[in-house]
Design a protein around this motif. Structure first.
Motif, PDB file in Angstrom:
ATOM      1  N   SER A 113      46.900  76.391   1.303  1.00  0.00           N
ATOM      2  CA  SER A 113      45.856  77.132   1.982  1.00  0.00           C
ATOM      3  C   SER A 113      46.413  77.863   3.190  1.00  0.00           C
ATOM      4  CB  SER A 113      44.743  76.171   2.418  1.00  0.00           C
ATOM      5  OG  SER A 113      43.788  76.856   3.178  1.00  0.00           O
ATOM      6  N   SER A 114      45.862  79.063   3.471  1.00  0.00           N
ATOM      7  CA  SER A 114      46.275  79.859   4.625  1.00  0.00           C
ATOM      8  C   SER A 114      45.242  79.797   5.748  1.00  0.00           C
ATOM      9  CB  SER A 114      46.487  81.321   4.206  1.00  0.00           C
ATOM     10  OG  SER A 114      45.307  81.861   3.644  1.00  0.00           O
ATOM     11  N   GLU A 115      44.294  78.884   5.666  1.00  0.00           N
ATOM     12  CA  GLU A 115      43.263  78.763   6.688  1.00  0.00           C
ATOM     13  C   GLU A 115      43.877  78.273   7.998  1.00  0.00           C
ATOM     14  OE1 GLU A 115      40.714  75.938   4.924  1.00  0.00           O
ATOM     15  OE2 GLU A 115      40.265  77.200   3.188  1.00  0.00           O
ATOM     16  N   PRO A 116      43.274  78.637   9.156  1.00  0.00           N
ATOM     17  CA  PRO A 116      43.734  78.084  10.429  1.00  0.00           C
ATOM     18  C   PRO A 116      43.650  76.563  10.403  1.00  0.00           C
ATOM     19  CG  PRO A 116      42.182  79.888  10.780  1.00  0.00           C
ATOM     20  CD  PRO A 116      42.159  79.587   9.312  1.00  0.00           C
ATOM     21  N   PRO A 117      44.579  75.884  11.096  1.00  0.00           N
ATOM     22  CA  PRO A 117      44.610  74.410  11.043  1.00  0.00           C
ATOM     23  C   PRO A 117      43.281  73.718  11.324  1.00  0.00           C
ATOM     24  CG  PRO A 117      46.601  75.232  12.083  1.00  0.00           C
ATOM     25  CD  PRO A 117      45.720  76.430  11.854  1.00  0.00           C
ATOM     26  N   PRO A 118      42.490  74.135  12.328  1.00  0.00           N
ATOM     27  CA  PRO A 118      41.211  73.433  12.535  1.00  0.00           C
ATOM     28  C   PRO A 118      40.270  73.556  11.340  1.00  0.00           C
ATOM     29  CG  PRO A 118      41.804  74.682  14.496  1.00  0.00           C
ATOM     30  CD  PRO A 118      42.736  75.122  13.412  1.00  0.00           C
ATOM     31  N   LEU A 165      41.189  74.196   8.239  1.00  0.00           N
ATOM     32  CA  LEU A 165      41.803  73.464   7.132  1.00  0.00           C
ATOM     33  C   LEU A 165      41.522  71.974   7.257  1.00  0.00           C
ATOM     34  CD1 LEU A 165      43.629  73.317   4.641  1.00  0.00           C
ATOM     35  CD2 LEU A 165      45.600  73.220   6.194  1.00  0.00           C
ATOM     36  N   ALA A 166      41.612  71.449   8.493  1.00  0.00           N
ATOM     37  CA  ALA A 166      41.322  70.032   8.711  1.00  0.00           C
ATOM     38  C   ALA A 166      39.880  69.714   8.342  1.00  0.00           C
ATOM     39  CB  ALA A 166      41.598  69.657  10.166  1.00  0.00           C
ATOM     40  N   ARG A 207      46.602  68.854  -2.079  1.00  0.00           N
ATOM     41  CA  ARG A 207      45.899  68.044  -1.080  1.00  0.00           C
ATOM     42  C   ARG A 207      44.415  67.901  -1.418  1.00  0.00           C
ATOM     43  NH1 ARG A 207      48.014  71.328   4.109  1.00  0.00           N
ATOM     44  NH2 ARG A 207      47.493  73.006   2.641  1.00  0.00           N
TER      45      ARG A 207
END
Length: 218
Positions: free
Chosen positions: A2-7, A9-10, A69
């Motif tokens: 995934s290329s989503e921002p870490p927050p 994505l979390a 994941r």
């Protein structure tokens, strides 16, 4: 991956795990399925909405099947629900909170992805809602229950608000991580307030609170 921002994505991964756990709990309580059925139903709940969205967008194979994941966390949630089903009633509140997190993340991410594929605002909002509630609807259909999105509390409404806010911020040019998180938080708060105060979407006045009378066939 995934290329989503870490927050985001979390939140997305947390929601995937929570939906897998919640879907598997339904399998244990409502259908008394074996371990395979429990895990499959949990994974379908966690991944179904995103798969339906990606199929409609012709984004194949679906994103949740390209990133290990997602399906790993969904399966882990189902396995945990099966193994600890006798004790999970003690964790009802945390599971409900995680489920609301998943609903919020899926609504925002689903709407954002639909816009990335060039959809107009209205269908983008609908795909955001579908991402959030699609898996649970598939789950309930398979165990022959009225889907919870149609019958219980404020569930689709928070997803609709979160998706609409996402589309609004994108169309006005202010979308970014803070705006995405703000839309997700708004969705989460509406869902939790609905649960806390036992709020429901409006029902038809003539049937509210009363079962439909049986038809006599005439």
């Amino acid at each position: 991956m995934s290329s989503e921002p870490p927050p985001l994505l979390a939140l997305d991964l947390t929601g995937t795990f929570a939906f897998g756990l919640n879907g598997a709990l339904t399998a244990v309580r409502a259908a008394r399925l074996d371990v395979v059925g429990v895990i499959v139903l949990g994974m379908m709940t966690a991944l179904g909405g995103g798969v339906l969205r990606d199929v409609l967008l012709d984004s194949l194979p679906p994103a949740t099947l390209r990133d290990w994941r997602y399906y790993t966390l969904a399966a882990a949630g189902g396995l945990i629900a099966f193994g600890l089903s006798k004790h999970l009633h003690r964790l009802e509140t945390p599971i409900t909170i995680l489920d609301a997190v998943g609903l919020s993340a899926f609504a925002v991410i689903g709407a954002g992805k639909a816009l990335d594929f060039g959809l107009a605002p209205a269908p983008a909002i609908l795909l955001g809602v579908l991402t959030a509630v699609g898996g649970g609807t598939l789950r309930d259909t398979l165990v022959r229950r009225i889907p919870s999105v149609l019958s219980s509390g404020l569930y689709a409404v928070p997803a609709l608000v979160g998706a609409a806010l996402t589309v609004l911020t994108v169309r006005t040019g202010i979308y970014g991580l803070p705006a995405a998180l703000g839309a997700a938080v708004t969705c989460f708060l509406i869902r939790m307030l609905g649960l806390h105060f036992s709020l429901n979407a409006p029902e038809p006045p003539e049937t509210s609170g009363r079962p439909e009378p049986p038809h006599d066939g005439t």
